[in-house]
Write a protein that holds these residues in place. Sequence first.
Motif, mmCIF file in Angstrom:
data_model
loop_
_atom_site.group_PDB
_atom_site.id
_atom_site.type_symbol
_atom_site.label_atom_id
_atom_site.label_comp_id
_atom_site.label_asym_id
_atom_site.label_seq_id
_atom_site.Cartn_x
_atom_site.Cartn_y
_atom_site.Cartn_z
ATOM 1 N N LEU A 299 -13.867 -0.631 -9.458
ATOM 2 C CA LEU A 299 -12.980 0.407 -10.000
ATOM 3 C C LEU A 299 -12.069 -0.214 -11.057
ATOM 4 C CD1 LEU A 299 -11.765 2.209 -6.756
ATOM 5 C CD2 LEU A 299 -12.823 3.366 -8.698
ATOM 6 N N ASP A 300 -11.987 0.444 -12.208
ATOM 7 C CA ASP A 300 -11.074 -0.039 -13.243
ATOM 8 C C ASP A 300 -9.699 0.604 -13.022
ATOM 9 O OD1 ASP A 300 -9.912 -1.063 -15.540
ATOM 10 O OD2 ASP A 300 -10.705 0.555 -16.793
ATOM 11 N N VAL A 301 -8.959 0.066 -12.071
ATOM 12 C CA VAL A 301 -7.653 0.644 -11.728
ATOM 13 C C VAL A 301 -6.616 0.195 -12.756
ATOM 14 C CG1 VAL A 301 -5.854 0.779 -9.962
ATOM 15 C CG2 VAL A 301 -8.256 0.628 -9.282
ATOM 16 N N LYS A 302 -5.824 1.161 -13.225
ATOM 17 C CA LYS A 302 -4.830 0.872 -14.266
ATOM 18 C C LYS A 302 -3.434 0.739 -13.653
ATOM 19 C CE LYS A 302 -7.513 3.139 -17.860
ATOM 20 N NZ LYS A 302 -8.721 3.578 -17.141
ATOM 21 N N ASP A 303 -2.536 0.101 -14.387
ATOM 22 C CA ASP A 303 -1.163 0.013 -13.877
ATOM 23 C C ASP A 303 -0.409 1.309 -14.194
ATOM 24 O OD1 ASP A 303 -0.014 -0.096 -16.428
ATOM 25 O OD2 ASP A 303 -0.074 -2.278 -16.480
ATOM 26 N N ALA B 27 -3.601 -5.455 -5.330
ATOM 27 C CA ALA B 27 -4.368 -4.285 -4.870
ATOM 28 C C ALA B 27 -5.354 -3.852 -5.957
ATOM 29 C CB ALA B 27 -3.430 -3.141 -4.508
ATOM 30 N N ARG B 28 -4.921 -3.898 -7.222
ATOM 31 C CA ARG B 28 -5.825 -3.542 -8.332
ATOM 32 C C ARG B 28 -7.027 -4.482 -8.375
ATOM 33 N NH1 ARG B 28 -1.039 -3.053 -11.552
ATOM 34 N NH2 ARG B 28 -1.498 -4.982 -12.654
ATOM 35 N N THR B 29 -6.746 -5.780 -8.177
ATOM 36 C CA THR B 29 -7.830 -6.766 -8.196
ATOM 37 C C THR B 29 -8.814 -6.506 -7.055
ATOM 38 O OG1 THR B 29 -6.259 -8.346 -9.080
ATOM 39 C CG2 THR B 29 -8.301 -9.253 -8.189
ATOM 40 N N PHE B 30 -8.290 -6.198 -5.882
ATOM 41 C CA PHE B 30 -9.138 -5.886 -4.725
ATOM 42 C C PHE B 30 -10.079 -4.725 -5.051
ATOM 43 C CE2 PHE B 30 -10.302 -3.713 -0.873
ATOM 44 C CZ PHE B 30 -10.445 -4.686 0.099
ATOM 45 N N GLY C 262 -3.714 2.155 -4.218
ATOM 46 C CA GLY C 262 -3.753 1.014 -3.292
ATOM 47 C C GLY C 262 -4.990 0.174 -3.538
ATOM 48 N N THR C 263 -5.720 -0.138 -2.470
ATOM 49 C CA THR C 263 -6.915 -0.969 -2.614
ATOM 50 C C THR C 263 -8.157 -0.147 -3.001
ATOM 51 O OG1 THR C 263 -6.962 -0.873 -0.209
ATOM 52 C CG2 THR C 263 -6.200 -2.915 -1.193
ATOM 53 N N SER D 145 -0.797 -0.924 4.685
ATOM 54 C CA SER D 145 -1.406 -0.065 3.673
ATOM 55 C C SER D 145 -2.161 -0.893 2.634
ATOM 56 C CB SER D 145 -0.350 0.767 2.964
ATOM 57 O OG SER D 145 0.309 1.565 3.892
ATOM 58 N N HIS D 146 -1.764 -2.112 2.448
ATOM 59 C CA HIS D 146 -2.425 -2.937 1.441
ATOM 60 C C HIS D 146 -3.202 -4.090 2.076
ATOM 61 C CE1 HIS D 146 -0.063 -1.687 -2.360
ATOM 62 N NE2 HIS D 146 -0.260 -0.685 -1.542
ATOM 63 N N SER D 147 -3.250 -4.144 3.377
ATOM 64 C CA SER D 147 -3.917 -5.282 3.996
ATOM 65 C C SER D 147 -5.318 -4.886 4.429
ATOM 66 C CB SER D 147 -3.133 -5.792 5.202
ATOM 67 O OG SER D 147 -3.577 -5.128 6.367
ATOM 68 N N ASP D 148 -6.179 -5.843 4.543
ATOM 69 C CA ASP D 148 -7.524 -5.534 4.967
ATOM 70 C C ASP D 148 -7.956 -6.450 6.106
ATOM 71 O OD1 ASP D 148 -9.424 -3.529 4.296
ATOM 72 O OD2 ASP D 148 -10.805 -5.145 3.811
ATOM 73 N N THR D 149 -6.996 -6.998 6.817
ATOM 74 C CA THR D 149 -7.331 -7.862 7.942
ATOM 75 C C THR D 149 -7.454 -7.011 9.197
ATOM 76 O OG1 THR D 149 -4.994 -8.226 8.262
ATOM 77 C CG2 THR D 149 -6.175 -9.892 7.025
ATOM 78 N N LYS D 150 -8.241 -7.464 10.140
ATOM 79 C CA LYS D 150 -8.420 -6.697 11.370
ATOM 80 C C LYS D 150 -7.789 -7.455 12.531
ATOM 81 C CE LYS D 150 -12.364 -4.041 9.934
ATOM 82 N NZ LYS D 150 -13.739 -3.664 10.095
ATOM 83 N N LYS D 151 -6.475 -7.437 12.566
ATOM 84 C CA LYS D 151 -5.756 -8.143 13.621
ATOM 85 C C LYS D 151 -5.129 -7.132 14.559
ATOM 86 C CE LYS D 151 -4.267 -12.231 11.102
ATOM 87 N NZ LYS D 151 -3.199 -12.508 10.169
ATOM 88 N N GLY D 152 -5.447 -7.253 15.817
ATOM 89 C CA GLY D 152 -4.726 -6.464 16.805
ATOM 90 C C GLY D 152 -5.240 -5.041 16.931
ATOM 91 N N ALA D 153 -4.858 -4.417 18.033
ATOM 92 C CA ALA D 153 -5.343 -3.087 18.358
ATOM 93 C C ALA D 153 -4.891 -2.047 17.329
ATOM 94 C CB ALA D 153 -4.850 -2.694 19.737
#
Length: 299
Positions: free
Chosen positions: A145-149, A135-138, A111-112, A66-74
Amino acid sequence: MNRLTIDTCPLCDGSHIKHFITCTDFYASGEQFELFRCDDCSFTFTQGCPLESEIGKYYETPDYISHSDTKKGAMNFIYHYVRRHMLNKKAQLVLKETRLRSGKILDIGTGTGYFANAMQLRGWEVEAIEKNASARTFAKEHFLLDVKDERALNNFPSGSFDVITLWHVMEHLEHLGETWQRIFELLTDRGVLVVAVPNCASYDADKYAEHWAAYDVPRHLWHFTPATMQQWGAKHGFILAARHPMPFDAFYVSMLSEKYRGNSSSFFKGVAVGSLAWLSAQAKKERSSSMIYVFRKKR
Ligand SMILES: [Zn+2]
């Protein structure tokens, strides 16, 4: 470790809560957690969850998709394909349910920031909250997006939003009752609350039982069905206005559940079971792996 012990039902306040099944945290720790169920209203929850202040380590593995942005695997490839499709669906659903072309939206647990960004691109005024700092930094770097905590929830004025969304977030929240109360205050009188959660009365939940990936202990504290979700909304001043199945979730959840069962060809078996679950949800949407619930304030 401090744990959350629940001895009365958070939904109906009854005291007839009983052990239901034992689940394993296959994703991170390998630890076992007990699921309890209320005899009176059938609300189901994870007993003995680590407190919010200490649960961080249960989220730490490179697999946390849910928080990753890598494209590994099917599985990840499919996940990213489905995400694009779902973002569109979710945005369309918000427009349809609010009957607004643009307005003010709060996305809690963003999330991201993909969904918040999708709404921003459609001309909506977007506020977003996320407790995970990276995730906020992403979201800031990729979508401006100015995402808040999470503390921001208490700082918005009452009646600020036309719609509040929680996409697969509600099941994680320790302070669930307080959050719903706050959401009620933050919505306008005609405001709409959109909540997506896994459905523990789904075809795939029945099929996999303690291996059902969407129990996801201890990260998921609350396990809703269409009936308990409706009752939960009513308890907090809302009426359930619509339900939409998310049958695609069955594929991903089934693949993961097969993996947790130790199946070496989890991808293919997961697709097979996911297809049956998808068919089952076509016949009866209450059997869908996940559901989107649309709530409006009771008048
Ligand atoms: Zn109950």
